[in-house]
Design a protein around this motif. Structure first.
Motif, PDB file in Angstrom:
ATOM      1  N   VAL A  21      -4.039  19.714   1.004  1.00 32.71           N
ATOM      2  CA  VAL A  21      -4.570  18.413   0.585  1.00 32.71           C
ATOM      3  C   VAL A  21      -4.816  18.270  -0.911  1.00 32.71           C
ATOM      4  N   GLU A  22      -4.868  19.375  -1.656  1.00 31.38           N
ATOM      5  CA  GLU A  22      -5.264  19.291  -3.067  1.00 31.38           C
ATOM      6  C   GLU A  22      -4.384  18.339  -3.869  1.00 31.38           C
ATOM      7  N   GLU A  23      -3.061  18.514  -3.768  1.00 32.44           N
ATOM      8  CA  GLU A  23      -2.155  17.658  -4.542  1.00 32.44           C
ATOM      9  C   GLU A  23      -2.248  16.203  -4.097  1.00 32.44           C
ATOM     10  N   ILE A  24      -2.442  16.000  -2.803  1.00 31.80           N
ATOM     11  CA  ILE A  24      -2.527  14.630  -2.278  1.00 31.80           C
ATOM     12  C   ILE A  24      -3.816  13.966  -2.747  1.00 31.80           C
ATOM     13  N   LEU A  33      -6.770  10.142  -6.434  1.00 27.41           N
ATOM     14  CA  LEU A  33      -7.733   9.897  -7.513  1.00 27.41           C
ATOM     15  C   LEU A  33      -7.041   9.348  -8.767  1.00 27.41           C
ATOM     16  N   GLU A  34      -5.770   9.719  -8.955  1.00 31.68           N
ATOM     17  CA  GLU A  34      -5.015   9.212 -10.116  1.00 31.68           C
ATOM     18  C   GLU A  34      -4.332   7.878  -9.811  1.00 31.68           C
ATOM     19  N   LYS A  35      -4.618   7.324  -8.618  1.00 26.53           N
ATOM     20  CA  LYS A  35      -4.119   6.017  -8.178  1.00 26.53           C
ATOM     21  C   LYS A  35      -2.601   5.948  -8.079  1.00 26.53           C
ATOM     22  N   ARG A  36      -1.970   7.100  -7.837  1.00 24.14           N
ATOM     23  CA  ARG A  36      -0.534   7.102  -7.570  1.00 24.14           C
ATOM     24  C   ARG A  36      -0.256   6.732  -6.121  1.00 24.14           C
ATOM     25  N   ILE A  37      -1.276   6.904  -5.264  1.00 25.32           N
ATOM     26  CA  ILE A  37      -1.218   6.428  -3.880  1.00 25.32           C
ATOM     27  C   ILE A  37      -2.538   5.726  -3.566  1.00 25.32           C
ATOM     28  N   ASP A  38      -2.537   4.907  -2.526  1.00 26.35           N
ATOM     29  CA  ASP A  38      -3.742   4.149  -2.157  1.00 26.35           C
ATOM     30  C   ASP A  38      -4.500   4.782  -0.995  1.00 26.35           C
ATOM     31  N   ALA A  39      -3.791   5.568  -0.192  1.00 25.04           N
ATOM     32  CA  ALA A  39      -4.411   6.245   0.947  1.00 25.04           C
ATOM     33  C   ALA A  39      -3.532   7.422   1.312  1.00 25.04           C
ATOM     34  N   ALA A  40      -4.082   8.328   2.115  1.00 30.31           N
ATOM     35  CA  ALA A  40      -3.323   9.497   2.556  1.00 30.31           C
ATOM     36  C   ALA A  40      -3.638   9.762   4.017  1.00 30.31           C
ATOM     37  N   LEU A  88       0.850  -1.191   0.000  1.00 31.07           N
ATOM     38  CA  LEU A  88       0.000   0.000   0.000  1.00 31.07           C
ATOM     39  C   LEU A  88       0.886   1.242   0.000  1.00 31.07           C
ATOM     40  N   ARG A  89       0.579   2.170  -0.883  1.00 30.77           N
ATOM     41  CA  ARG A  89       1.332   3.431  -0.947  1.00 30.77           C
ATOM     42  C   ARG A  89       0.544   4.485  -0.175  1.00 30.77           C
ATOM     43  N   ILE A  90       1.153   5.029   0.868  1.00 34.75           N
ATOM     44  CA  ILE A  90       0.467   5.969   1.750  1.00 34.75           C
ATOM     45  C   ILE A  90       1.057   7.367   1.563  1.00 34.75           C
ATOM     46  N   GLY A  91       0.252   8.294   1.058  1.00 33.43           N
ATOM     47  CA  GLY A  91       0.709   9.658   0.826  1.00 33.43           C
ATOM     48  C   GLY A  91       0.775  10.463   2.109  1.00 33.43           C
ATOM     49  N   SER A  92       1.797  11.312   2.205  1.00 33.64           N
ATOM     50  CA  SER A  92       1.976  12.151   3.387  1.00 33.64           C
ATOM     51  C   SER A  92       2.742  13.403   3.002  1.00 33.64           C
ATOM     52  N   ARG A  93       2.443  14.510   3.667  1.00 29.22           N
ATOM     53  CA  ARG A  93       3.285  15.686   3.527  1.00 29.22           C
ATOM     54  C   ARG A  93       4.686  15.343   4.049  1.00 29.22           C
ATOM     55  N   LYS A  94       5.680  16.147   3.654  1.00 25.99           N
ATOM     56  CA  LYS A  94       7.077  15.810   3.966  1.00 25.99           C
ATOM     57  C   LYS A  94       7.540  16.288   5.334  1.00 25.99           C
ATOM     58  N   SER A  95       6.753  17.110   6.013  1.00 28.20           N
ATOM     59  CA  SER A  95       7.215  17.662   7.286  1.00 28.20           C
ATOM     60  C   SER A  95       7.477  16.542   8.293  1.00 28.20           C
ATOM     61  N   ALA A 131      -6.908  11.777   9.888  1.00 29.91           N
ATOM     62  CA  ALA A 131      -7.865  11.204   8.938  1.00 29.91           C
ATOM     63  C   ALA A 131      -7.089  10.412   7.903  1.00 29.91           C
ATOM     64  N   VAL A 132      -7.525   9.202   7.645  1.00 29.47           N
ATOM     65  CA  VAL A 132      -6.923   8.403   6.578  1.00 29.47           C
ATOM     66  C   VAL A 132      -7.910   8.420   5.416  1.00 29.47           C
ATOM     67  N   GLN A 133      -7.531   9.104   4.364  1.00 28.53           N
ATOM     68  CA  GLN A 133      -8.401   9.276   3.202  1.00 28.53           C
ATOM     69  C   GLN A 133      -8.078   8.224   2.151  1.00 28.53           C
ATOM     70  N   CYS A 134      -9.108   7.682   1.525  1.00 28.66           N
ATOM     71  CA  CYS A 134      -8.892   6.698   0.463  1.00 28.66           C
ATOM     72  C   CYS A 134      -9.976   6.864  -0.592  1.00 28.66           C
TER      73      CYS A 134
END
Length: 310
Positions: free
Chosen positions: A61-64, A69-76, A4-11, A200-203
């Motif tokens: 959150v916009e880029e994430i 939606l483009e399926k580059r990640i599975d959750a954020a 699973l690819r989990i998106g996150s900000r870099k901070s 929040a874990v968004q998917c």
């Protein structure tokens, strides 16, 4: 499910939160494999302008959401307070894990309590919500715009640019810096941001496998409290340009929601407390009570002032 690819900000805070979530998830779903995909958002790039002037919450959150939606990640994984009231169509909050302390915290340079700061002391925060409430409580203090990650703000405090900073307690605690906190602000003095302290874990809405797996890290109490707060926010159509605070707690099986709307200068502040069983209903009632007190006019005037740059 594969990796699973989990998106996150870099901070540092965002990455710490995301790693914590993955750890909790893996404890409950043996064999689950996940990797963090670090991402930079517009909110991370624009650091020299207050959030209220550059578009508010969607900045983080916009880029994430687009990557999701483009399926580059599975959750954020997001700090829930950064999520706009309306999510991108086709996405859902798949889980709200256990909530950390939702209060605001004060860190002073010399360790003295907030009440003991001398008149004219400089308090760093870029939150209109904090400024409105704290200016009402301590009109003698100077509130200085301060953005950047937790480390950046603490460096500015140590350098003497400000005498105190006000931050979300949850972020400080998650970074293991709890010993730096001078004091926690009572919600009676400063109501936190909607969803503060919660993740929040968004998917994707259609991704049933991930949604089913995320149920393992869901915390029912956290979900109820943030639902009440976010319903109130949505009903008020609030954003970063308007100081809005809310905190829901579960007491004796009931949901108690305190909510407030204020002018940015703290000259007017409306506050209500509502109790009930259903989080969405409690949120709607709190918003209705605030509107009855005159929040609609206050919100409209504040938005118009923000648009004019006032």
């Amino acid at each position: 499910m594969g990796i699973l690819r989990i998106g996150s900000r870099k901070s540092a805070l965002a990455m710490t939160q995301t790693r914590w979530l993955i750890e909790q998830w893996q404890k409950r779903v043996p064999g689950l494999s996940a990797e963090v995909v670090p991402m930079t958002t517009r909110g991370d790039r624009v650091l020299d302008v207050p959030l209220s002037r550059v578009g508010g919450k969607g900045l983080f959150v916009e880029e994430i959401e687009r990557a999701l939606l483009e399926k580059r990640i599975d959750a954020a994984v997001h700090s829930l307070k950064d999520l706009p009231a309306q999510l991108a169509p086709g996405t859902v909050v798949g889980a709200v894990p256990r909530r950390e302390d939702p209060r605001d915290a004060v860190i002073t340079r010399d360790g003295r309590p907030f009440d003991d700061l001398p008149s004219g002391a400089r308090v760093g925060t870029s939150s209109l919500r904090r400024v409105a409430q704290l200016r009402r409580y301590r009109p003698d203090l100077a509130f200085i715009p301060l953005r950047g990650n937790v480390d950046t703000r603490l460096r500015k405090l140590a350098a003497g640019e400000v005498d105190a900073v006000v931050l979300a307690a949850a972020g400080i605690l998650r970074l293991g810096l709890g010993d730096r906190i001078t004091e926690y602000l009572s919600p009676e003095i400063c109501l936190p941001a909607v969803g503060q302290g919660a993740l929040a874990v968004q998917c994707r809405e259609a991704d049933e496998d991930t949604r089913r797996s995320l149920e393992s890290v869901e915390d029912a109490a956290a979900r109820k409290t943030v639902e009440a707060e976010r319903t109130c926010l949505a009903a008020l159509e609030g954003g970063c340009q308007v100081p809005i605070g809310a905190l829901a707690e579960i007491r004796d099986g009931h949901i108690r929601l305190a909510a407030m709307v204020a002018r940015p200068d703290g000259s007017e502040l409306l506050r209500v407390v509502v109790q009930g069983e259903d989080p969405a209903e409690v949120g709607r009632r709190a918003a209705a009570d605030l509107l009855e007190l005159g929040a609609g006019k206050l919100l409209q005037e504040t938005r118009e002032e923000a648009e004019l740059g006032g």
